[in-house]
Scaffold this active site. Structure first.
Site, PDB file in Angstrom:
ATOM      1  CG  ASP A 118      -0.381   0.161   2.525  1.00  0.00           C
ATOM      2  OD1 ASP A 118       0.824  -0.150   2.683  1.00  0.00           O
ATOM      3  OD2 ASP A 118      -1.085   0.588   3.449  1.00  0.00           O
ATOM      4  CE1 TYR A 149       7.607   3.747   1.017  1.00  0.00           C
ATOM      5  CE2 TYR A 149       7.416   5.116  -0.959  1.00  0.00           C
ATOM      6  CZ  TYR A 149       8.043   4.098  -0.258  1.00  0.00           C
ATOM      7  OH  TYR A 149       9.099   3.428  -0.830  1.00  0.00           O
ATOM      8  CG  PHE A 175       8.767  -0.197  -3.742  1.00  0.00           C
ATOM      9  CD1 PHE A 175       9.099  -0.577  -2.448  1.00  0.00           C
ATOM     10  CD2 PHE A 175       8.114  -1.118  -4.553  1.00  0.00           C
ATOM     11  CE1 PHE A 175       8.786  -1.843  -1.974  1.00  0.00           C
ATOM     12  CE2 PHE A 175       7.800  -2.381  -4.095  1.00  0.00           C
ATOM     13  CZ  PHE A 175       8.139  -2.748  -2.807  1.00  0.00           C
ATOM     14  CG  HIS A 218       9.262  -5.995   1.536  1.00  0.00           C
ATOM     15  ND1 HIS A 218       9.785  -4.788   1.941  1.00  0.00           N
ATOM     16  CD2 HIS A 218       8.136  -5.707   0.851  1.00  0.00           C
ATOM     17  CE1 HIS A 218       8.997  -3.812   1.522  1.00  0.00           C
ATOM     18  NE2 HIS A 218       7.988  -4.342   0.851  1.00  0.00           N
TER      19      HIS A 218
END
Length: 228
Positions: free
Chosen positions: A70, A72, A83, A193
């Site tokens: 989701d 920031y 990202f 991740h």
């Protein structure tokens, strides 16, 4: 005016995905967001940027998909690309690690002062968050309002109607979407991740950027210029 006509997206997306905007779950998302706005809650990204990933990279231009979870949830960070952050915004820890891996993978110097990944998106890197909105300072606050129905359909459409796409899946949430991807038709690159909590357990050294370009080259597609 129909919901489909109100959404401003490139033709390829509307042609292949436009019907989703007429469905009840999408109306429920819109009603939820409008209520949140009316209550004075701060939602990221701005309304105009919710579908930025789609506007930067039309359906038929996609070469690579990088899945985030989701947006920031801090001020001035999210702008609709997974990202990525806007210029002059300090890099979040995961993006710092992405840049570190990029430097090592390609043996090139990366500008850590600029976390805006629009130059990736404009080359066919579809930077998709599986949830497209979030409330300020509340990560995953919109993860159950229906966005996953929409973004799962997006992944399914890319899998079904496109060929030889690179899907970069970082972390268990992204890995779960591999059920919608035909591994015989596309390349799936998985690792943990890039978060500082997990990056040292397999993200560093995974070489997703060079592996992507090697595959694109093998399919006679233009490589991504990852570093400006």
């Amino acid at each position: 005016m129909t919901e489909k006509k109100q959404i401003k997206l490139p033709f390829g997306w509307l042609e292949n995905l436009g019907e989703e905007f007429e469905k009840s779950y999408m109306h429920e998302i819109k009603n939820f967001l409008n209520k949140e706005y009316s209550l004075g809650k701060i939602i990221y990204p701005d309304k105009s940027n919710i579908f930025s990933a789609f506007n930067y990279c039309d359906f038929n231009d996609i070469k690579v998909v990088i899945l985030g979870q989701d947006p920031y949830h801090g001020p001035s960070q999210a702008h609709g690309l997974s990202f990525s952050v806007k210029e002059k915004v300090p890099l979040p820890p995961s993006l710092v690690n992405i840049y570190k891996e990029l430097e090592t993978d390609l043996d090139m110097k990366v500008d850590f002062s600029n976390g805006n990944l629009e130059h990736w998106a404009s080359q066919g890197v579809f930077l998709l968050n599986t949830t497209l909105t979030v409330e300020k300072n509340k990560p995953l606050s919109h993860s159950k309002i229906g966005w996953n129905i929409f973004t799962d359909k997006v992944i399914q459409k890319i899998n079904e109607l496109r060929e030889n796409i690179v899907f970069i899946l970082w972390g268990s949430h992204a890995h779960s979407k591999s059920q919608y991807i035909n591994n015989d038709k596309h390349l799936i690159l998985k690792s943990v991740h890039p978060s500082p909590l997990s990056a040292y357990r397999g993200f560093f050294g995974s070489k997703p950027f060079s592996k992507t370009n090697e595959y694109l080259h093998s399919q006679n597609k233009q490589k991504i210029i990852w570093v400006k």
